[in-house]
Motif scaffolding. Sequence first.
Motif, PDB file in Angstrom:
ATOM      1  N   THR A  50      12.076   8.242  80.978  1.00  0.00           N
ATOM      2  CA  THR A  50      12.381   9.670  80.848  1.00  0.00           C
ATOM      3  C   THR A  50      12.403  10.339  82.214  1.00  0.00           C
ATOM      4  OG1 THR A  50      11.385   9.790  78.637  1.00  0.00           O
ATOM      5  CG2 THR A  50      11.646  11.858  79.827  1.00  0.00           C
ATOM      6  N   ARG A  51      11.387  10.062  83.006  1.00  0.00           N
ATOM      7  CA  ARG A  51      11.341  10.651  84.345  1.00  0.00           C
ATOM      8  C   ARG A  51      12.444  10.071  85.235  1.00  0.00           C
ATOM      9  NH1 ARG A  51       7.567  13.212  88.026  1.00  0.00           N
ATOM     10  NH2 ARG A  51       6.069  13.547  86.353  1.00  0.00           N
ATOM     11  N   THR A  54      15.861  11.558  84.283  1.00  0.00           N
ATOM     12  CA  THR A  54      15.926  12.949  84.737  1.00  0.00           C
ATOM     13  C   THR A  54      16.232  13.024  86.223  1.00  0.00           C
ATOM     14  OG1 THR A  54      14.361  13.623  83.012  1.00  0.00           O
ATOM     15  CG2 THR A  54      14.669  15.128  84.870  1.00  0.00           C
ATOM     16  N   ARG A  55      15.591  12.146  87.003  1.00  0.00           N
ATOM     17  CA  ARG A  55      15.822  12.127  88.449  1.00  0.00           C
ATOM     18  C   ARG A  55      17.238  11.654  88.774  1.00  0.00           C
ATOM     19  NH1 ARG A  55      11.111  11.524  91.757  1.00  0.00           N
ATOM     20  NH2 ARG A  55      12.582  11.101  93.444  1.00  0.00           N
ATOM     21  N   ASN A  57      19.927  11.694  86.976  1.00  0.00           N
ATOM     22  CA  ASN A  57      21.005  12.534  86.464  1.00  0.00           C
ATOM     23  C   ASN A  57      21.406  13.658  87.413  1.00  0.00           C
ATOM     24  OD1 ASN A  57      21.537  11.162  84.107  1.00  0.00           O
ATOM     25  ND2 ASN A  57      20.069  12.325  82.891  1.00  0.00           N
ATOM     26  N   LEU A  78      13.597  10.144  75.109  1.00  0.00           N
ATOM     27  CA  LEU A  78      14.508   9.880  76.222  1.00  0.00           C
ATOM     28  C   LEU A  78      15.668  10.859  76.247  1.00  0.00           C
ATOM     29  CD1 LEU A  78      14.731   5.974  76.299  1.00  0.00           C
ATOM     30  CD2 LEU A  78      13.645   7.469  77.978  1.00  0.00           C
ATOM     31  N   SER A  81      15.966  13.954  78.480  1.00  0.00           N
ATOM     32  CA  SER A  81      16.402  13.879  79.876  1.00  0.00           C
ATOM     33  C   SER A  81      17.839  14.347  80.038  1.00  0.00           C
ATOM     34  CB  SER A  81      16.292  12.435  80.375  1.00  0.00           C
ATOM     35  OG  SER A  81      17.239  11.608  79.711  1.00  0.00           O
ATOM     36  N   SER A  83      20.398  12.486  78.989  1.00  0.00           N
ATOM     37  CA  SER A  83      21.219  11.282  79.048  1.00  0.00           C
ATOM     38  C   SER A  83      21.662  10.844  77.658  1.00  0.00           C
ATOM     39  CB  SER A  83      20.430  10.137  79.701  1.00  0.00           C
ATOM     40  OG  SER A  83      20.112  10.425  81.031  1.00  0.00           O
TER      41      SER A  83
END
Length: 240
Positions: A50-51, A54-55, A57, A78, A81, A83
């Motif tokens: 998830t982290r 997020t980064r 993207n 997920l 995020s 995605s």
Amino acid sequence: MQPRILELRTKILKKNDELARELRAEFARCGLLAMNVVSGPGAGKTELLTRTLTRLNKDYRAAAVVGDLATENDARRLAASGSPVKQILTGTMCHLEADMVREAVKDWDLQRLDFLFIENVGNLVCPSSWDLGEDLRVLLSSVTEGEDKPLKYPTLINSCDVVVVSKVDLVGALDFDLRLLEENIERVRPGAPVLRTSAKTGEGFDAWVDYLRKRFEAKRSSHGEKADRALTATEPVLSV
């Protein structure tokens, strides 16, 4: 008596490997970096991804396929995020197989993606035998599992490309010996990169995302060079 069970398993694995090669070729054609993320239950795969999604993207296009025995909870987490995410419910199966991944991504335009994360079922035994067409096999090892996990499950660790140690924010509370864990990883998988992370605090995520970016750029560069060579090889020689 003939070993019929062994023969059946061999045939199943052969078919899986053929499908995995097809997937790998498709990922290469699309310039997509695919990761098979494996770990024991509760190691923190979903939080890590998830982290990570997020980064990534912010600058790239990333997606995830999630394997689980029964629920769709991980896919929902997920999806937060932003995605694209597909859930694979495996029922009683303790691992993902190449045909499951192929079915999950069949509706996606893979050429529009840069990263594909495949979150495998939480298991430190079964996934070791199943190729999913990935470029990288990422092993997530949590500090809550103990320093001796690499010695207890050498087959899976021996097949990984990189080890991500999760939940390092708990090292002090658990009196965990990170150096001993890394020494055990080195004994089983010499030379494997080891990255320390905490999804809670964000520790180590710069290094982890930078590692992924470098692997992605290396694949794109290699893919481009191969395409150029192929194009050159097929170009007619012009005479003046």
